[in-house]
Design a protein around this motif. Structure first.
Motif, PDB file in Angstrom:
ATOM      1  N   ARG A  60       0.831  -1.205   0.000  1.00 46.97           N
ATOM      2  CA  ARG A  60       0.000   0.000   0.000  1.00 46.97           C
ATOM      3  C   ARG A  60       0.858   1.245   0.000  1.00 46.97           C
ATOM      4  N   GLN A  61       1.964   1.218   0.725  1.00 52.15           N
ATOM      5  CA  GLN A  61       2.865   2.363   0.771  1.00 52.15           C
ATOM      6  C   GLN A  61       3.451   2.655  -0.607  1.00 52.15           C
ATOM      7  N   ARG A  62       3.849   1.608  -1.329  1.00 57.34           N
ATOM      8  CA  ARG A  62       4.401   1.807  -2.674  1.00 57.34           C
ATOM      9  C   ARG A  62       3.351   2.340  -3.636  1.00 57.34           C
ATOM     10  N   ARG A  85      -3.107   8.389   6.743  1.00 55.25           N
ATOM     11  CA  ARG A  85      -2.024   9.365   6.576  1.00 55.25           C
ATOM     12  C   ARG A  85      -2.481  10.772   6.899  1.00 55.25           C
TER      13      ARG A  85
END
Length: 90
Positions: A60-62, A85
């Motif tokens: 998910r971060q990528r 975030r």
């Protein structure tokens, strides 16, 4: 254990059309993350689930980094809809 139903940001019609879109993937990863987090609150020593959670978080971060570089408007809308975030304050 009560099953929690998570709110889907993307409508049912859009799900069938855009399963490969970044928004769909991020929202499905977010639902998986929330489910695994609830599971790990009950089962603290489930190390394989912890590993799976870390892998999903990385994916998910990528995807969010990719979307942030490609289209800031779509990124900010998605972050706001999924409530992840928190905005940085300086």
């Amino acid at each position: 254990m009560v099953k929690n139903s998570f709110i889907s940001v993307i409508s049912q019609e859009e799900k069938e059309e855009n399963k490969g879109s970044v928004e769909f993937q991020v929202s499905s990863f977010t639902n998986k993350i929330r489910r695994l987090t609830l599971h790990l609150e009950l089962h603290r020593k489930d190390y394989s689930s912890q590993r799976g959670l870390r892998k999903i978080l990385g994916k998910r971060q990528r995807l969010l980094a990719y979307l942030s570089n490609k289209n800031k408007v779509r990124y900010k809308e998605l972050i706001g809809q999924l409530d992840i975030r928190k905005p940085k304050t300086r």
